[in-house]
Write an enzyme that holds these catalytic residues in place. Structure first.
Site, PDB file in Angstrom:
ATOM      1  N   HIS A 156     -13.003 -10.155   4.664  1.00  0.00           N
ATOM      2  CA  HIS A 156     -11.720 -10.841   4.539  1.00  0.00           C
ATOM      3  C   HIS A 156     -11.579 -11.417   3.135  1.00  0.00           C
ATOM      4  O   HIS A 156     -12.512 -12.038   2.621  1.00  0.00           O
ATOM      5  CB  HIS A 156     -11.624 -11.996   5.540  1.00  0.00           C
ATOM      6  CG  HIS A 156     -11.594 -11.569   6.962  1.00  0.00           C
ATOM      7  ND1 HIS A 156     -10.430 -11.469   7.678  1.00  0.00           N
ATOM      8  CD2 HIS A 156     -12.592 -11.222   7.808  1.00  0.00           C
ATOM      9  CE1 HIS A 156     -10.707 -11.079   8.911  1.00  0.00           C
ATOM     10  NE2 HIS A 156     -12.017 -10.912   9.014  1.00  0.00           N
ATOM     11  N   GLN A 214     -16.930 -11.794  14.906  1.00  0.00           N
ATOM     12  CA  GLN A 214     -16.490 -10.421  14.643  1.00  0.00           C
ATOM     13  C   GLN A 214     -15.727  -9.904  15.861  1.00  0.00           C
ATOM     14  O   GLN A 214     -16.226  -9.954  16.987  1.00  0.00           O
ATOM     15  CB  GLN A 214     -17.691  -9.518  14.349  1.00  0.00           C
ATOM     16  CG  GLN A 214     -17.294  -8.115  13.929  1.00  0.00           C
ATOM     17  CD  GLN A 214     -18.494  -7.233  13.575  1.00  0.00           C
ATOM     18  OE1 GLN A 214     -19.642  -7.572  13.826  1.00  0.00           O
ATOM     19  NE2 GLN A 214     -18.198  -6.088  12.981  1.00  0.00           N
ATOM     20  N   ASP A 237      -3.934  -8.057   6.078  1.00  0.00           N
ATOM     21  CA  ASP A 237      -4.280  -8.339   7.473  1.00  0.00           C
ATOM     22  C   ASP A 237      -2.995  -8.477   8.294  1.00  0.00           C
ATOM     23  O   ASP A 237      -2.043  -9.119   7.857  1.00  0.00           O
ATOM     24  CB  ASP A 237      -5.095  -9.635   7.537  1.00  0.00           C
ATOM     25  CG  ASP A 237      -5.796  -9.833   8.853  1.00  0.00           C
ATOM     26  OD1 ASP A 237      -5.110  -9.830   9.897  1.00  0.00           O
ATOM     27  OD2 ASP A 237      -7.024 -10.006   8.855  1.00  0.00           O
ATOM     28  N   ASN A 296     -17.861 -11.379   8.998  1.00  0.00           N
ATOM     29  CA  ASN A 296     -18.492 -11.756  10.264  1.00  0.00           C
ATOM     30  C   ASN A 296     -19.326 -10.601  10.817  1.00  0.00           C
ATOM     31  O   ASN A 296     -18.917  -9.451  10.718  1.00  0.00           O
ATOM     32  CB  ASN A 296     -17.424 -12.130  11.293  1.00  0.00           C
ATOM     33  CG  ASN A 296     -16.533 -13.261  10.814  1.00  0.00           C
ATOM     34  OD1 ASN A 296     -17.003 -14.209  10.207  1.00  0.00           O
ATOM     35  ND2 ASN A 296     -15.249 -13.154  11.085  1.00  0.00           N
ATOM     36  N   HIS A 319     -15.968  -5.165   7.707  1.00  0.00           N
ATOM     37  CA  HIS A 319     -14.844  -5.478   6.828  1.00  0.00           C
ATOM     38  C   HIS A 319     -15.051  -6.861   6.230  1.00  0.00           C
ATOM     39  O   HIS A 319     -15.717  -7.708   6.816  1.00  0.00           O
ATOM     40  CB  HIS A 319     -13.498  -5.404   7.570  1.00  0.00           C
ATOM     41  CG  HIS A 319     -13.388  -6.288   8.753  1.00  0.00           C
ATOM     42  ND1 HIS A 319     -14.057  -6.032   9.941  1.00  0.00           N
ATOM     43  CD2 HIS A 319     -12.701  -7.428   8.953  1.00  0.00           C
ATOM     44  CE1 HIS A 319     -13.766  -6.977  10.817  1.00  0.00           C
ATOM     45  NE2 HIS A 319     -12.959  -7.853  10.243  1.00  0.00           N
TER      46      HIS A 319
END
Length: 138
Positions: free
Chosen positions: A103, A95, A32, A88, A101
């Protein structure tokens, strides 16, 4: 299908550089750019899907299998004390990138902001029963 204005689609296609930690024919996992902890990474399907509601079920299953594999590897490699998987759906849920995606967030005992905080709300037994009935109703 790739969405032309989607940053994650561009990353998956190699059009935008990333720090890959995993890749196969369906998924890419990258570090990230705005990590909440050391090692914070994302698993991203290569096919565009906005959220949990429109992701292919087989790809969703593959995301979870990959999350388990990477979390196990990252826990050993980074010597973290715990791990969060976070996904999310929708702006209200946090989101900000509208390409599904997940995490991968390693957690460390001595780190600031180590835990995700949830505020509990109370419901009567009757309210809980009504909520359950809404969920299980055909």
């Amino acid at each position: 299908m790739k969405k032309d204005d989607c940053i994650f689609c561009k990353i998956a296609a190699g059009e935008i550089p990333s720090r890959k930690i995993y890749e196969d024919s369906d998924l890419i996992a990258i570090m990230d750019l705005n990590p909440t902890s050391k090692g914070h990474s994302l698993i991203i399907p290569k096919e565009h899907c906005t959220n949990i509601y429109d992701i292919d079920e087989d790809i969703a299953a593959k995301v979870m299998k990959t999350a388990k594999k990477l979390a196990t590897k990252m826990t050993v490699a980074l010597n973290c004390d715990g791990f969060n998987l976070l996904q999310n759906n929708g702006e209200t849920a946090g989101q900000t990138m509208f390409h599904f995606h997940m995490h991968l967030i390693p957690r460390y005992k001595d780190a600031d902001n180590n835990m995700l905080k949830f505020t509990s709300v109370s419901f009567s037994d009757e309210e809980m029963d009504a909520i359950r009935d809404q969920i299980i109703k055909d």
